[in-house]
Write an enzyme that holds these catalytic residues in place. Structure first.
Site, short mmCIF file in Angstrom:
data_model
loop_
_atom_site.label_atom_id
_atom_site.label_comp_id
_atom_site.label_asym_id
_atom_site.label_seq_id
_atom_site.Cartn_x
_atom_site.Cartn_y
_atom_site.Cartn_z
N HIS A 63 42.38 52.22 9.61
CA HIS A 63 42.38 50.77 9.81
C HIS A 63 43.66 50.19 9.20
O HIS A 63 44.15 50.67 8.19
CB HIS A 63 41.14 50.14 9.14
N SER B 9 39.98 39.59 16.16
CA SER B 9 39.46 38.26 16.49
C SER B 9 38.57 38.23 17.72
O SER B 9 38.58 37.27 18.49
CB SER B 9 40.61 37.25 16.63
N GLU C 265 44.06 47.71 17.68
CA GLU C 265 43.93 46.45 16.96
C GLU C 265 45.32 45.91 16.59
O GLU C 265 45.92 46.37 15.62
CB GLU C 265 43.14 46.65 15.66
N LYS D 143 33.92 45.49 6.29
CA LYS D 143 34.95 45.47 5.25
C LYS D 143 34.26 45.34 3.88
O LYS D 143 33.19 45.90 3.69
CB LYS D 143 35.95 44.36 5.54
N GLU E 143 44.22 47.75 7.43
CA GLU E 143 44.12 47.35 6.01
C GLU E 143 44.24 48.57 5.09
O GLU E 143 44.73 48.46 3.97
CB GLU E 143 42.81 46.57 5.78
N GLY F 78 41.64 38.92 12.00
CA GLY F 78 41.25 37.85 11.08
C GLY F 78 42.04 36.56 11.24
O GLY F 78 41.97 35.68 10.38
N ASN G 287 32.81 46.14 11.62
CA ASN G 287 33.40 46.59 10.36
C ASN G 287 33.17 45.47 9.34
O ASN G 287 33.80 44.42 9.43
CB ASN G 287 34.90 46.85 10.59
P1 PGA Z 1 38.44 40.57 12.93
O1 PGA Z 1 38.74 42.02 12.33
O2 PGA Z 1 37.42 40.74 14.02
O3 PGA Z 1 37.89 39.79 11.76
O4 PGA Z 1 39.72 40.04 13.45
C1 PGA Z 1 38.88 43.12 13.18
C2 PGA Z 1 39.07 44.38 12.37
O5 PGA Z 1 39.77 44.37 11.37
O6 PGA Z 1 38.53 45.44 12.75
#
Ligand code: PGA
Length: 249
Positions: A94, A210, A164, A12, A96, A170, A10
């Site tokens: 997601h 992560s 997740e 983003k 976010e 992140g 992803n």
């Molecule tokens: P990350 O994000 O690997 O940067 O922790 C995962 C995600 O949001 O799908």
């Protein structure tokens, strides 16, 4: 045919037309032996789907869609448009999106249905926030999200679940393999109960949060983990391939 594990990136809100070079580097390292064992997907910003979809080694998808097919929804894109641009998958729900745009389980469920309508595979994201993990309500929260976000029409072919933990996204923090195993087993049980053993045992459940080359082997070896959803480490070919390499025989 049984679904191969899926490693999905992803991007983003990162990437421009120059990112085609990174995708090409990913395709070069993704040889046929690796492709036998794992499917790779990149979900770039929507503007890049058509451009990046012009190669056929790595599947391309979107990060979000609107529930409707078309209409007066300024700034939105539909699942049909994603499909038309060459997308195969769409991430829905997601954390976010849930946080920044107030998306509810019901919204996410409608978006997944839109994906089916357009012939896309929906990646439905769920996961607890830090306070829920601390309060010991993770399984309850995730079960409720899976039950309310995954449509009745879900199959092992049209749906992927991504677990997740929000506090792991992140941050460089990850749950222990035992914690991942516990949540994935619970999601598996929820799916089997609702959709029956045939569908529920085959639907892929990804872990996200992560994931890096250094921890991929350990996390991806956990029972009921059928791949990864990767944010930061999907931006560079070396990192993304380093994660996929966990599946080399
Ligand atoms: P990350 O994000 O690997 O940067 O922790 C995962 C995600 O949001 O799908």
């Amino acid at each position: 045919m049984t679904n191969r594990p899926l490693v999905a990136g992803n991007w983003k809100m990162n990437g421009t037309s120059a990112s085609a070079a990174e995708l090409e580097a990913m395709g070069t390292g993704y040889d046929s032996a690796l492709a036998d064992n794992v499917e790779l997907l990149i979900c770039p910003p929507a503007l890049l789907i058509a451009q990046l979809g012009s190669q056929d080694k790595i599947a391309i998808g979107a990060q979000n869609c609107h529930a409707k097919e078309s209409g007066a929804h300024t700034g939105d894109i539909s699942a049909e448009m994603i499909r038309d641009a060459g997308g195969k998958y769409v991430i829905v729900g997601h954390s976010e999106r849930r946080e920044d745009h107030g998306e509810t389980d019901a919204d996410v469920c409608e978006k997944a249905e839109a994906a089916y309508r357009a012939g896309l595979i929906a990646i439905v994201c769920v996961g607890e926030v830090e306070s829920e993990r601390r309060a010991g309500t993770t399984l309850e929260v995730v079960t409720k999200q899976v039950s309310a976000s995954v449509p009745a029409g879900a199959t092992a072919e049209n749906t992927v679940i991504a677990y997740e933990p929000v506090w792991a996204i992140g941050t460089g923090l990850t749950p222990t393999p035992a914690d991942v195993a516990e949540v994935h087993a619970s999601i598996r049980a929820t799916l089997i109960k609702r959709f029956g053993g045939d569908v529920g045992s085959k639907m892929r459940i990804l872990y996200g949060g992560s994931v890096k080359p250094a921890n991929a082997k350990e996390l991806l070896a956990v029972k009921n983990v059928n791949g990864a959803l990767v944010g930061g480490a999907s931006l560079k070919a070396a990192d993304f391939l380093g994660i996929a390499e966990a599946y080399r025989g």
